[in-house]
Design a protein around this motif. Structure first.
Motif, mmCIF file in Angstrom:
data_model
loop_
_atom_site.group_PDB
_atom_site.id
_atom_site.type_symbol
_atom_site.label_atom_id
_atom_site.label_comp_id
_atom_site.label_asym_id
_atom_site.label_seq_id
_atom_site.Cartn_x
_atom_site.Cartn_y
_atom_site.Cartn_z
ATOM 1 N N ILE A 129 14.307 34.786 -76.987
ATOM 2 C CA ILE A 129 13.822 35.117 -78.159
ATOM 3 C C ILE A 129 12.732 33.896 -78.639
ATOM 4 C CG2 ILE A 129 14.251 34.919 -80.702
ATOM 5 C CD1 ILE A 129 16.801 36.067 -80.252
ATOM 6 N N TYR A 130 12.861 32.827 -78.323
ATOM 7 C CA TYR A 130 11.877 31.714 -78.981
ATOM 8 C C TYR A 130 11.122 31.061 -77.658
ATOM 9 C CZ TYR A 130 14.334 31.403 -83.214
ATOM 10 O OH TYR A 130 14.742 31.744 -84.544
ATOM 11 N N GLY A 131 11.163 31.266 -76.469
ATOM 12 C CA GLY A 131 10.680 30.872 -75.134
ATOM 13 C C GLY A 131 11.444 29.699 -74.661
ATOM 14 N N LYS A 132 11.151 29.594 -73.303
ATOM 15 C CA LYS A 132 12.017 28.841 -72.261
ATOM 16 C C LYS A 132 11.988 27.332 -72.562
ATOM 17 C CE LYS A 132 12.463 27.764 -67.238
ATOM 18 N NZ LYS A 132 11.953 28.153 -65.898
ATOM 19 N N GLY A 133 13.357 26.886 -72.768
ATOM 20 C CA GLY A 133 13.558 25.495 -73.253
ATOM 21 C C GLY A 133 14.236 25.438 -74.672
ATOM 22 N N GLN A 134 14.178 26.478 -75.346
ATOM 23 C CA GLN A 134 14.758 26.530 -76.782
ATOM 24 C C GLN A 134 15.995 26.853 -76.731
ATOM 25 O OE1 GLN A 134 13.149 25.111 -79.868
ATOM 26 N NE2 GLN A 134 15.183 24.873 -80.043
ATOM 27 N N VAL A 135 17.002 26.081 -76.073
ATOM 28 C CA VAL A 135 18.554 26.343 -75.822
ATOM 29 C C VAL A 135 19.127 26.486 -77.103
ATOM 30 C CG1 VAL A 135 20.562 26.223 -74.366
ATOM 31 C CG2 VAL A 135 18.131 25.900 -73.313
ATOM 32 N N HIS A 136 18.902 25.533 -77.671
ATOM 33 C CA HIS A 136 19.910 25.184 -78.927
ATOM 34 C C HIS A 136 19.077 25.650 -80.304
ATOM 35 C CE1 HIS A 136 21.643 22.117 -75.957
ATOM 36 N NE2 HIS A 136 22.446 23.288 -75.969
ATOM 37 N N LEU A 137 19.679 25.284 -81.310
ATOM 38 C CA LEU A 137 19.064 25.512 -82.585
ATOM 39 C C LEU A 137 17.640 24.854 -82.692
ATOM 40 C CD1 LEU A 137 22.254 25.428 -84.928
ATOM 41 C CD2 LEU A 137 20.977 27.569 -84.464
ATOM 42 N N ARG A 138 16.840 25.493 -83.484
ATOM 43 C CA ARG A 138 15.664 24.601 -83.684
ATOM 44 C C ARG A 138 15.671 23.422 -84.590
ATOM 45 N NH1 ARG A 138 10.560 27.275 -83.505
ATOM 46 N NH2 ARG A 138 10.100 26.385 -85.558
#
Length: 440
Positions: A398-407
């Motif tokens: 949804i947010y792009g590779k690397g954004q595994v956890h909450l923003r």
């Protein structure tokens, strides 16, 4: 879904980056989700949902093959009993009945989620799970925090009894655009599900969602808005029309009226079948926030909103968009919705299952990929099957590779293990120390 920026892609149209859209398969644990009466069609497997696990495993494989972002499962309160003052029409037609147990809350949802954030984000450290076979240490007790929450409705004095998933907090979706729904979703949701008959109806609601997100201290673009759509896609225009005509053969209009009445709170059986409903007919009712916009709107892209028309529209598309045509024609409409209403993607419903999903996989998604608005087949996936074993989480899709956890701008981020200070726990510790200092 991986964004163009995350992929290093710069697909452009007239100098503007093309918005990569999200596509979720949209289903429900019920025989009649948004296609009331299609269970009678021999091609439809909806009856298998409650009796045959292979329905769900086959569907998961199909959606994964097509590169769908996820499977979105809807829920509702219970049997629809507003139409004619009885649940009989809904039960008889299979209008979202029978179903699994419903999940309800807004008033207590904020506190409930904050309890979950504390457990998901703040109970286990990143290194608490040891799994050392030689030393016989599965987890480090010292790195697992007991959560102390004493709220208005919930009391918790316990650690999380499950070790963290790769995402810790799962991706959070919410549905509903009432005032309370927008406030809650703009605060907590990463994806918000909306529905309307026209993108022009939806556009002001999307603006309200993004404004509320900004007011809550979040990046408005980080709240992904997903519109409901039930496309009927054919190999050519004639094939699409045949499928639409086939759907009309099996539709049970009373199922649609039962669902519409229940979701708006108005017994539509009290109106003549050809009476054109207006906002005045339902404006005093509490559950009409999405329907009110539809009834206020007059445009060439929606039919006259009479009970007769509403019954058919609701019984096939569930008061959402229902484009009929070739993959190119349907893709044009999806792009229009993204441009006009500023939606980030769609929950794709079905007329018949799995046939409608197969058409999306075989016709629609290849067309979206050709236009550069959907990830290519070589993009990383949750299973790792499509890119030499490389796996990414749903949040990364949804947010792009690397954004595994909450923003960092999400309210759950403040409860992370390394930074969260449990004031209740400190009070407990202070009380214990005072008790220890008292003379015996």
């Amino acid at each position: 879904m991986v964004s163009p920026e995350a992929n290093g892609e710069t697909a452009r149209d007239g100098g503007r980056p093309k918005k990569q859209i999200i596509l979720n398969g949209f289903d429900m644990f019920t025989v009649g989700h948004l296609s009331f009466g299609q269970w009678r069609n021999p091609k439809d497997r909806a009856k298998d949902k409650r009796r045959d696990l292979s329905y769900w495993t086959d569907l998961a494989k199909l959606l994964e093959k097509g590169g769908f972002t996820s499977l979105f499962l809807a829920d509702t309160y219970g049997p629809y009993d507003t139409y004619k003052g009885s649940a009989e029409p809904a039960v008889r037609t299979g209008s979202q009945w029978p179903m699994a147990d419903p999940v309800i809350r807004y008033e207590i949802a904020d506190e409930y989620l904050r309890v979950l954030y504390k457990l998901w984000e703040g109970s286990w450290s990143d290194t608490a799970l040891i799994e050392d076979a030689e030393k016989g240490i599965y987890a480090d007790y010292a790195q697992i925090r007991t959560i102390h929450h004493q709220g208005d409705r919930y009391r918790v004095d316990a650690p999380h009894i499950v070790d963290p998933s790769p995402q810790r907090t799962p991706v959070l979706f919410q549905a509903g655009t009432s005032a309370a729904g927008i406030k809650f979703g703009a605060t907590h949701a990463e994806g918000i599900f909306v529905s309307a008959l026209s993108p022009h109806v939806l556009a002001p609601r999307v603006r309200a969602i993004r404004a509320a997100a900004a007011e809550a201290g979040r990046d408005p673009a980080s709240v992904k808005v997903l519109a409901m759509v039930t496309p009927i896609v054919g190999a050519d225009a004639e094939d699409a029309r045949r499928k639409y005509d086939d759907a009309l053969r099996y539709v049970l209009v009373e199922g649609g009226l039962a669902q519409f009445s229940a979701t708006t709170g108005i017994d539509i059986s009290k109106f003549d079948l050809d009476h054109e409903l207006t906002a005045d007919d339902v404006s005093a009712l509490a559950r009409v926030h999405s329907a009110l916009g539809n009834l206020q709107y007059r445009g060439d892209d929606v039919p006259r909103l009479t009970p007769r028309n509403l019954g058919t529209v609701s019984a096939i598309g569930g008061m959402g968009a229902m484009p009929v045509g070739t993959a190119a024609e349907v893709a044009d409409i999806l792009e229009q919705w993204a441009d006009i209403a500023d939606v980030d993607g769609f929950n794709l419903g079905y007329v018949v299952t799995p046939g409608s999903f197969e058409d999306a996989v075989n016709y629609l998604i290849p067309e979206l990929r050709r236009r550069g608005i959907y990830p290519s087949e070589s993009s990383p996936s949750p299973s790792g099957d499509d890119n030499q074993g490389e796996r990414i989480t749903l949040r990364e899709q949804i947010y792009g590779k690397g954004q595994v956890h909450l923003r960092a701008d999400h309210p759950g981020f403040q409860y992370k293990y390394d930074t969260y200070e449990d004031t209740v726990a400190k009070e407990h510790q202070s009380g214990d120390k005072e008790a220890a200092d008292q003379p015996s």
